[in-house]
Design a protein around this motif. Sequence first.
Motif, PDB file in Angstrom:
ATOM      1  N   CYS A 118       0.864  -1.188   0.000  1.00 51.89           N
ATOM      2  CA  CYS A 118       0.000   0.000   0.000  1.00 51.89           C
ATOM      3  C   CYS A 118       0.900   1.236   0.000  1.00 51.89           C
ATOM      4  CB  CYS A 118      -0.933  -0.002   1.204  1.00 51.89           C
ATOM      5  SG  CYS A 118      -2.022   1.440   1.264  1.00 51.89           S
ATOM      6  N   PRO A 119       0.921   2.008  -1.077  1.00 56.33           N
ATOM      7  CA  PRO A 119       1.765   3.219  -1.115  1.00 56.33           C
ATOM      8  C   PRO A 119       1.359   4.243  -0.061  1.00 56.33           C
ATOM      9  CG  PRO A 119       1.054   2.584  -3.334  1.00 56.33           C
ATOM     10  CD  PRO A 119       0.270   1.750  -2.376  1.00 56.33           C
ATOM     11  N   VAL A 120       0.059   4.347   0.233  1.00 59.80           N
ATOM     12  CA  VAL A 120      -0.393   5.332   1.221  1.00 59.80           C
ATOM     13  C   VAL A 120       0.146   4.970   2.602  1.00 59.80           C
ATOM     14  CG1 VAL A 120      -2.421   6.323   2.341  1.00 59.80           C
ATOM     15  CG2 VAL A 120      -2.447   5.868  -0.123  1.00 59.80           C
ATOM     16  N   ARG A 121       0.015   3.707   2.994  1.00 56.66           N
ATOM     17  CA  ARG A 121       0.507   3.277   4.304  1.00 56.66           C
ATOM     18  C   ARG A 121       2.023   3.439   4.387  1.00 56.66           C
ATOM     19  NH1 ARG A 121      -0.578  -1.756   4.073  1.00 56.66           N
ATOM     20  NH2 ARG A 121       1.501  -2.633   4.108  1.00 56.66           N
ATOM     21  N   ARG A 122       2.704   3.123   3.310  1.00 57.83           N
ATOM     22  CA  ARG A 122       4.163   3.271   3.297  1.00 57.83           C
ATOM     23  C   ARG A 122       4.557   4.736   3.458  1.00 57.83           C
ATOM     24  NH1 ARG A 122       7.943   2.064  -2.000  1.00 57.83           N
ATOM     25  NH2 ARG A 122       9.869   2.928  -1.181  1.00 57.83           N
ATOM     26  N   GLU A 123       3.853   5.651   2.780  1.00 58.29           N
ATOM     27  CA  GLU A 123       4.171   7.077   2.887  1.00 58.29           C
ATOM     28  C   GLU A 123       3.955   7.592   4.304  1.00 58.29           C
ATOM     29  OE1 GLU A 123       2.511  11.364   1.165  1.00 58.29           O
ATOM     30  OE2 GLU A 123       1.724   9.463   0.402  1.00 58.29           O
ATOM     31  N   LEU A 124       2.830   7.215   4.913  1.00 57.31           N
ATOM     32  CA  LEU A 124       2.535   7.707   6.263  1.00 57.31           C
ATOM     33  C   LEU A 124       3.523   7.154   7.282  1.00 57.31           C
ATOM     34  CD1 LEU A 124      -1.372   7.533   6.231  1.00 57.31           C
ATOM     35  CD2 LEU A 124       0.079   9.556   6.064  1.00 57.31           C
ATOM     36  N   TYR A 125       3.858   5.885   7.186  1.00 60.80           N
ATOM     37  CA  TYR A 125       4.829   5.321   8.118  1.00 60.80           C
ATOM     38  C   TYR A 125       6.218   5.922   7.900  1.00 60.80           C
ATOM     39  CZ  TYR A 125       1.948   1.804  10.427  1.00 60.80           C
ATOM     40  OH  TYR A 125       1.014   1.182  11.212  1.00 60.80           O
ATOM     41  N   SER A 126       6.549   6.267   6.659  1.00 56.72           N
ATOM     42  CA  SER A 126       7.824   6.930   6.396  1.00 56.72           C
ATOM     43  C   SER A 126       7.862   8.311   7.049  1.00 56.72           C
ATOM     44  CB  SER A 126       8.039   7.050   4.882  1.00 56.72           C
ATOM     45  OG  SER A 126       9.243   7.716   4.598  1.00 56.72           O
TER      46      SER A 126
END
Length: 257
Positions: free
Chosen positions: A120-128
Amino acid sequence: MIPPNVSLVKYDNPVLVSRNMDKKTPKARALKASPAPPTSTGPVPNPPQKQKLAPVDAKAAQQTDEILNSILPPREWTESGQLWVQQVSSTPATRLDVVNLQEELDRRLQQRQARETGICPVRRELYSQCFDELIRQVTINCAERGLLLLRVRDEIRMTIAAYQTLYESSVAFGMRKALQAEQGKADMEKKIEELETEKRELEKTVNELKAKCEQIEKRAQEQKLVEEKKHTEEIQFLKRTNQQLKTQLEGIIAPKK
């Protein structure tokens, strides 16, 4: 003023660096941004004055700010020909800030409908972003620990980029193989059809040759029978002729005795 994209990383208030983008030199971008002087049309209020620090503390704070800016570079954007810069906050984080960060992370994951499992790109961005904020908080208290976390972050990103490149190359390889297989299948089907056509033509030729052989054998058999009958008749004729000649010869020789 149009703010940049909202991030989980805590930033200071944006400051005006240049009012005319054409007169700004590349060196001005590298300089530390300073708050804009108070004007009647200023969109951003002046930040509160910080207390004067001792020379050692001021040097350590400056070093921390430099490390923070190297880890998390300032954000820049333009509006109406004006350049705005927003640096990462150097304010130490409290326990409440960490709790608020967790709640904000959960809220944005739910708000942006991030997937709980899988890619999930969205989850990856937020966790980053959350990890960058943790690095900021740690760096303020211990710069060495923050730099070590930076190495961990860069290694993770490099590993993810390598896996992404490997995934893309494997997908491209699979697509090429699928296209080659599909093209090979079409060529094989065409070759099979040609071989079947050739087989039918050869079978037709074989049947024609068999028919010719049967006709030739039949004519040869008939001709043989005719030849045998003729030969038998000639033998019979010759035997009768021989018998007649023998009888005549005996008739001629007999009176002389």
